[in-house]
Structure formats: structure tokens, C-alpha cells
Design an enzyme around this catalytic site. Sequence first.
Site, short mmCIF file in Angstrom:
data_model
loop_
_atom_site.label_atom_id
_atom_site.label_comp_id
_atom_site.label_asym_id
_atom_site.label_seq_id
_atom_site.Cartn_x
_atom_site.Cartn_y
_atom_site.Cartn_z
N SER A 154 0.83 -1.21 0.00
CA SER A 154 0.00 0.00 0.00
C SER A 154 0.86 1.25 0.00
CB SER A 154 -0.90 0.00 1.24
OG SER A 154 -1.56 1.25 1.40
N TYR A 164 -1.98 -0.35 10.12
CA TYR A 164 -2.16 -0.90 8.78
C TYR A 164 -0.89 -0.69 7.95
CZ TYR A 164 -3.81 -1.24 3.94
OH TYR A 164 -3.94 -1.55 2.61
#
Length: 261
Positions: A154, A164
Site C-alpha cells: 500500500s 495498517y
Amino acid sequence: MAFSIEQYRLDGKVAVVTGAGGRGNSIGRAYAMGLAAAGAAVVVADLNLEGAMAVAEEIQAAGGQAAAVCVDITDPASVKAMADHAEATFGGVDILVNNAALMAELKSEQAVDISLDEWNRIMNVNVTGALNCVQAIVPLMRKRGGGKIVNQTSGGAFPATSIYGISKLSLLGLTTTLARQLGRENINVNAIAPGNVTSDAGKQLVPDDSPFYQFLQASVAMRVRGAPDELVGSLLLLCSQAGDWMTGQVLHVDGGWVIRP
């Protein structure tokens, strides 16, 4: 060998895509559909079997080959069953796309406050889950003389500013380690780092009125958001003969959110 556009074809290849049957407008669905359009038989794997079946049926309706399987990537036995199903149905596996992850479901917790149970839950899915899939699928790739692994990291890992993001940065470490260790076995291991995508999960995580969306509008070089289908070209490069000389790399597909040399 002279370049040919046919090097992007995946005829005769078998791909496993995890997290491919979740929310309707998802990156996993786009990946599964794109691989099938390029000629691969696709194992649509997801914890949500109903969603996986819907995507597999969509591929079949378009003339492609697909099979749906329910998998819990945190459970090695479930992952082994997925691999066995792929081999029994299509004869083996050439491509693994580790797309399944926790993202929109996560709270915005500070690292100093997060419980170890929640920390372990995130890492078990986003990092260990990918490793479980690699350990189950690589033996099948070895039988076929090589393969392609693509891990979904990501833009939020560059730099990591959330739990995350930490998990996705860890997945990048797994990517480079596997690339070094498996390269001489003709197994390429790369990653894609999407930016802000107009998937259902992406819009849930970053709504138009969020401060982070305003930040992106001020900092991204091109469009702030891209559609899931706009990631498929990079995936086909990494999964096809056209990308045979690439390993240990991360492709940023984000409109110029993360720009680095």
C-alpha cells in the site's frame, strides 16, 4: 528474444487470487477478471464463499475459466486445502496474488494504545496470511518450473504512519526476502502499492469529506483516486512473461502520491 505483445498473455497459466470475492467493487475482483481476460484459469479465493462464487461465475460468463474456494488465510490447513483444490481443478498453480487483507475494518488506533490481540489479528491476516499462502503454493510452482508471486502492499506504507501501514511495510519485507530466496528457482516475487482506489473499501476508508482526502488533493501529482481496473495493467506485467526480469520490486500505482527515485 524480440518483444511481442503476446508476452502479456497468460494462456495455460493458473492463478490464485486471495480476497477476490469480497465487496462487489473490489481490487481482488478486478485482479481475478483481468487475469482471466489474459487467458489464465483463476482460483477465486475468499473467506466469503458466496462472493467468490459470484466472481467465478462472472468470469465463466465472459468465457473464462474459474473456480471459487472458501479460504481463511490465517489457517494453514485452510490454505493447504485451497492449494489442493487449485491443483485438483486446474493441475497446478503458476501465479499467486496475495490480495486479502484487513483495511477498512480497522480502527484508527495509536500504536501505544492498541491491544496485542488486535495487533496480532492484523499481522496474522496482512503478513502471516500471505506467508501461509506462499508456503502452500510455492511447492506447486516448483513442480511447474517457476511462478509469479505478487503481494499487495500500500501507499500507506511509505512511510508507515498507522498499524495498517506497519503491516504493509512488513509485507514488503517479506516480498524482498522471498525474491532473494526464490529467484534462482525461477519464481519472481514483486508487490503493487495502490494509492487511493475507488473500491467500496477504499471509499469507506477515505470518504470525500475526510481530512486525509483533502491532504491527497493537495499533494498527489495526478488524479487522487483510481479505479480498481487501473491496477490490472501492472498486475499483468508482474504475472506474465513480459515481467520475467523483474523481482523484489514494488510498483506504485497511485497517481503520483508516493514519488521516489
